[in-house]
Scaffold this motif. Structure first.
Motif, PDB file in Angstrom:
ATOM      1  N   UNK A  73       0.934  14.074 -14.636  1.00 22.23           N
ATOM      2  CA  UNK A  73      -0.403  13.575 -14.967  1.00 22.23           C
ATOM      3  C   UNK A  73      -1.429  14.072 -13.948  1.00 22.23           C
ATOM      4  N   UNK A  74      -2.664  14.321 -14.383  1.00 23.29           N
ATOM      5  CA  UNK A  74      -3.730  14.644 -13.422  1.00 23.29           C
ATOM      6  C   UNK A  74      -3.899  13.482 -12.443  1.00 23.29           C
ATOM      7  N   UNK A  75      -4.355  13.754 -11.215  1.00 24.72           N
ATOM      8  CA  UNK A  75      -4.451  12.705 -10.190  1.00 24.72           C
ATOM      9  C   UNK A  75      -5.202  11.448 -10.642  1.00 24.72           C
ATOM     10  N   UNK A  76      -6.352  11.602 -11.299  1.00 21.50           N
ATOM     11  CA  UNK A  76      -7.126  10.426 -11.700  1.00 21.50           C
ATOM     12  C   UNK A  76      -6.397   9.633 -12.770  1.00 21.50           C
ATOM     13  N   UNK A  77      -5.788  10.324 -13.726  1.00 20.66           N
ATOM     14  CA  UNK A  77      -5.047   9.644 -14.788  1.00 20.66           C
ATOM     15  C   UNK A  77      -3.860   8.905 -14.196  1.00 20.66           C
ATOM     16  N   UNK A  78      -3.172   9.541 -13.248  1.00 19.83           N
ATOM     17  CA  UNK A  78      -2.043   8.884 -12.597  1.00 19.83           C
ATOM     18  C   UNK A  78      -2.503   7.640 -11.848  1.00 19.83           C
ATOM     19  N   UNK A  79      -3.644   7.752 -11.167  1.00 21.61           N
ATOM     20  CA  UNK A  79      -4.174   6.599 -10.442  1.00 21.61           C
ATOM     21  C   UNK A  79      -4.456   5.443 -11.391  1.00 21.61           C
ATOM     22  N   UNK A  80      -5.002   5.747 -12.567  1.00 18.40           N
ATOM     23  CA  UNK A  80      -5.271   4.703 -13.560  1.00 18.40           C
ATOM     24  C   UNK A  80      -3.970   4.022 -13.978  1.00 18.40           C
ATOM     25  N   UNK A  81      -2.949   4.820 -14.293  1.00 18.01           N
ATOM     26  CA  UNK A  81      -1.671   4.263 -14.724  1.00 18.01           C
ATOM     27  C   UNK A  81      -1.060   3.393 -13.637  1.00 18.01           C
ATOM     28  N   UNK A  82      -1.070   3.887 -12.400  1.00 19.01           N
ATOM     29  CA  UNK A  82      -0.482   3.135 -11.288  1.00 19.01           C
ATOM     30  C   UNK A  82      -1.230   1.828 -11.051  1.00 19.01           C
ATOM     31  N   UNK A  83      -2.556   1.911 -10.984  1.00 12.86           N
ATOM     32  CA  UNK A  83      -3.347   0.709 -10.718  1.00 12.86           C
ATOM     33  C   UNK A  83      -3.290  -0.288 -11.879  1.00 12.86           C
ATOM     34  N   UNK A  84      -3.295   0.244 -13.078  1.00 16.60           N
ATOM     35  CA  UNK A  84      -3.355  -0.632 -14.257  1.00 16.60           C
ATOM     36  C   UNK A  84      -2.043  -1.346 -14.507  1.00 16.60           C
ATOM     37  N   UNK A  85      -0.929  -0.606 -14.426  1.00 19.67           N
ATOM     38  CA  UNK A  85       0.348  -1.167 -14.863  1.00 19.67           C
ATOM     39  C   UNK A  85       1.315  -1.520 -13.743  1.00 19.67           C
ATOM     40  N   UNK A  86       1.193  -0.879 -12.585  1.00 19.46           N
ATOM     41  CA  UNK A  86       2.069  -1.260 -11.472  1.00 19.46           C
ATOM     42  C   UNK A  86       1.376  -2.227 -10.518  1.00 19.46           C
ATOM     43  N   UNK A  87       0.082  -2.069 -10.355  1.00 17.20           N
ATOM     44  CA  UNK A  87      -0.654  -2.979  -9.487  1.00 17.20           C
ATOM     45  C   UNK A  87      -1.205  -4.176 -10.259  1.00 17.20           C
ATOM     46  N   UNK A  88      -1.043  -4.182 -11.581  1.00 17.91           N
ATOM     47  CA  UNK A  88      -1.428  -5.313 -12.422  1.00 17.91           C
ATOM     48  C   UNK A  88      -2.919  -5.627 -12.321  1.00 17.91           C
ATOM     49  N   UNK A  89      -3.739  -4.590 -12.261  1.00 17.78           N
ATOM     50  CA  UNK A  89      -5.179  -4.781 -12.159  1.00 17.78           C
ATOM     51  C   UNK A  89      -5.825  -4.678 -13.538  1.00 17.78           C
ATOM     52  N   UNK A  90      -6.927  -5.365 -13.702  1.00 18.41           N
ATOM     53  CA  UNK A  90      -7.647  -5.301 -14.966  1.00 18.41           C
ATOM     54  C   UNK A  90      -8.389  -3.978 -15.074  1.00 18.41           C
ATOM     55  N   UNK A  91      -8.871  -3.677 -16.278  1.00 17.19           N
ATOM     56  CA  UNK A  91      -9.643  -2.446 -16.468  1.00 17.19           C
ATOM     57  C   UNK A  91     -10.884  -2.450 -15.578  1.00 17.19           C
ATOM     58  N   UNK A  92     -11.522  -3.606 -15.452  1.00 18.71           N
ATOM     59  CA  UNK A  92     -12.730  -3.699 -14.627  1.00 18.71           C
ATOM     60  C   UNK A  92     -12.406  -3.452 -13.157  1.00 18.71           C
ATOM     61  N   UNK A  93     -11.281  -3.994 -12.681  1.00 15.49           N
ATOM     62  CA  UNK A  93     -10.891  -3.805 -11.282  1.00 15.49           C
ATOM     63  C   UNK A  93     -10.550  -2.347 -10.999  1.00 15.49           C
ATOM     64  N   UNK A  94      -9.833  -1.713 -11.934  1.00 13.12           N
ATOM     65  CA  UNK A  94      -9.495  -0.301 -11.748  1.00 13.12           C
ATOM     66  C   UNK A  94     -10.761   0.542 -11.758  1.00 13.12           C
ATOM     67  N   UNK A  95     -11.677   0.213 -12.660  1.00 18.41           N
ATOM     68  CA  UNK A  95     -12.941   0.954 -12.747  1.00 18.41           C
ATOM     69  C   UNK A  95     -13.716   0.864 -11.441  1.00 18.41           C
ATOM     70  N   UNK A  97       0.824  -1.204   0.000  1.00 16.56           N
ATOM     71  CA  UNK A  97       0.000   0.000   0.000  1.00 16.56           C
ATOM     72  C   UNK A  97       0.861   1.260   0.000  1.00 16.56           C
ATOM     73  N   UNK A  98       1.958   1.237   0.762  1.00 12.54           N
ATOM     74  CA  UNK A  98       2.843   2.406   0.807  1.00 12.54           C
ATOM     75  C   UNK A  98       3.484   2.644  -0.548  1.00 12.54           C
ATOM     76  N   UNK A  99       3.898   1.589  -1.223  1.00 10.86           N
ATOM     77  CA  UNK A  99       4.522   1.763  -2.532  1.00 10.86           C
ATOM     78  C   UNK A  99       3.514   2.278  -3.553  1.00 10.86           C
ATOM     79  N   UNK A 100       2.278   1.821  -3.456  1.00 11.61           N
ATOM     80  CA  UNK A 100       1.240   2.366  -4.328  1.00 11.61           C
ATOM     81  C   UNK A 100       1.030   3.840  -4.035  1.00 11.61           C
ATOM     82  N   UNK A 101       0.960   4.181  -2.747  1.00 10.32           N
ATOM     83  CA  UNK A 101       0.787   5.578  -2.349  1.00 10.32           C
ATOM     84  C   UNK A 101       1.968   6.419  -2.807  1.00 10.32           C
ATOM     85  N   UNK A 102       3.155   5.832  -2.798  1.00 10.88           N
ATOM     86  CA  UNK A 102       4.349   6.556  -3.243  1.00 10.88           C
ATOM     87  C   UNK A 102       4.255   6.927  -4.713  1.00 10.88           C
TER      88      UNK A 102
END
Length: 198
Positions: free
Chosen positions: A113-135, A20-25
């Motif tokens: 990047x805007x906060x929401x766009x950055x969150x998408x990039x982080x969740x999608x490609x660093x957290x390895x989540x699917x589009x549905x999970x990120x949504x 969680x800390x690394x995601x927050x970072x």
């Protein structure tokens, strides 16, 4: 909170804290902000642990809190980010200096990047989540995630120096710093980083 729920929460924190800390970072670009953000999200999770623990995925629930708390941080304080090259878990001295340089480039690009766009990039490609999970985490449609990911990756590629990090020779899909590889299509639907389209 009952003793059993208290124990469950403490176990959750021990097991998920570093992730969680690394995601927050990646969301904040600052180690201290990352820890503060994680603590804030976990404090909210603690107060609602009965509901959180009964969800299909407590970790996804807390991630959603993490993203929401970070968005609130921008809205309420209009913070100015001070990016550092070293993540919360500082790299060992024996690691190449170039990895620190790459992290600095990556964080600088993410900060643009805007906060929401950055969150998408982080969740999608660093957290390895699917589009549905990120949504689900961000409370938007998978189509919005796909669009934001595509625009985010395109914008990242315009950042000075990042293209060399992402497209360096003999790199796998994700570099040692977790940077998405060049294999991502402009639509953001090809495999990129650790997360391909599911």
């Amino acid at each position: 909170m009952q003793a059993e729920q208290e124990a469950q929460f403490q176990e959750f924190v021990r097991a998920r804290w570093s992730r969680l800390v690394r995601t927050a970072y990646l969301l904040t670009g600052d180690a201290h902000h990352a820890e503060d953000l994680t603590q804030t999200a976990l404090a909210k999770a603690y107060r609602s642990w009965r509901r959180v623990s009964r969800s299909d995925s407590p970790e996804a629930y807390v991630r959603r809190m993490l993203v929401t708390c970070n968005s609130d941080r921008f809205r309420k304080r209009r913070v100015t980010e001070s990016l550092t090259a070293a993540p919360p878990e500082v790299a060992g001295r024996d690691e190449a200096v170039s990895r620190v340089d790459e992290r600095g480039v990556l964080l600088g690009a993410l900060a643009g990047l805007p906060p929401k766009m950055r969150a998408v990039i982080v969740m999608r490609y660093w957290e390895d989540l699917s589009e549905a999970e990120v949504a689900e985490i961000l409370g938007c449609s998978p189509g919005t995630v796909k669009s934001q990911a595509s625009k985010g990756l395109a914008k990242l590629r315009t950042y000075p120096g990042l293209a060399q990090v992402m497209d360096g020779p003999d790199r796998s899909r994700t570099s040692s710093t977790g940077t998405p590889s060049a294999g991502t299509s402009s639509a953001g639907t090809s495999s990129a980083g650790q997360g391909g389209t599911r």
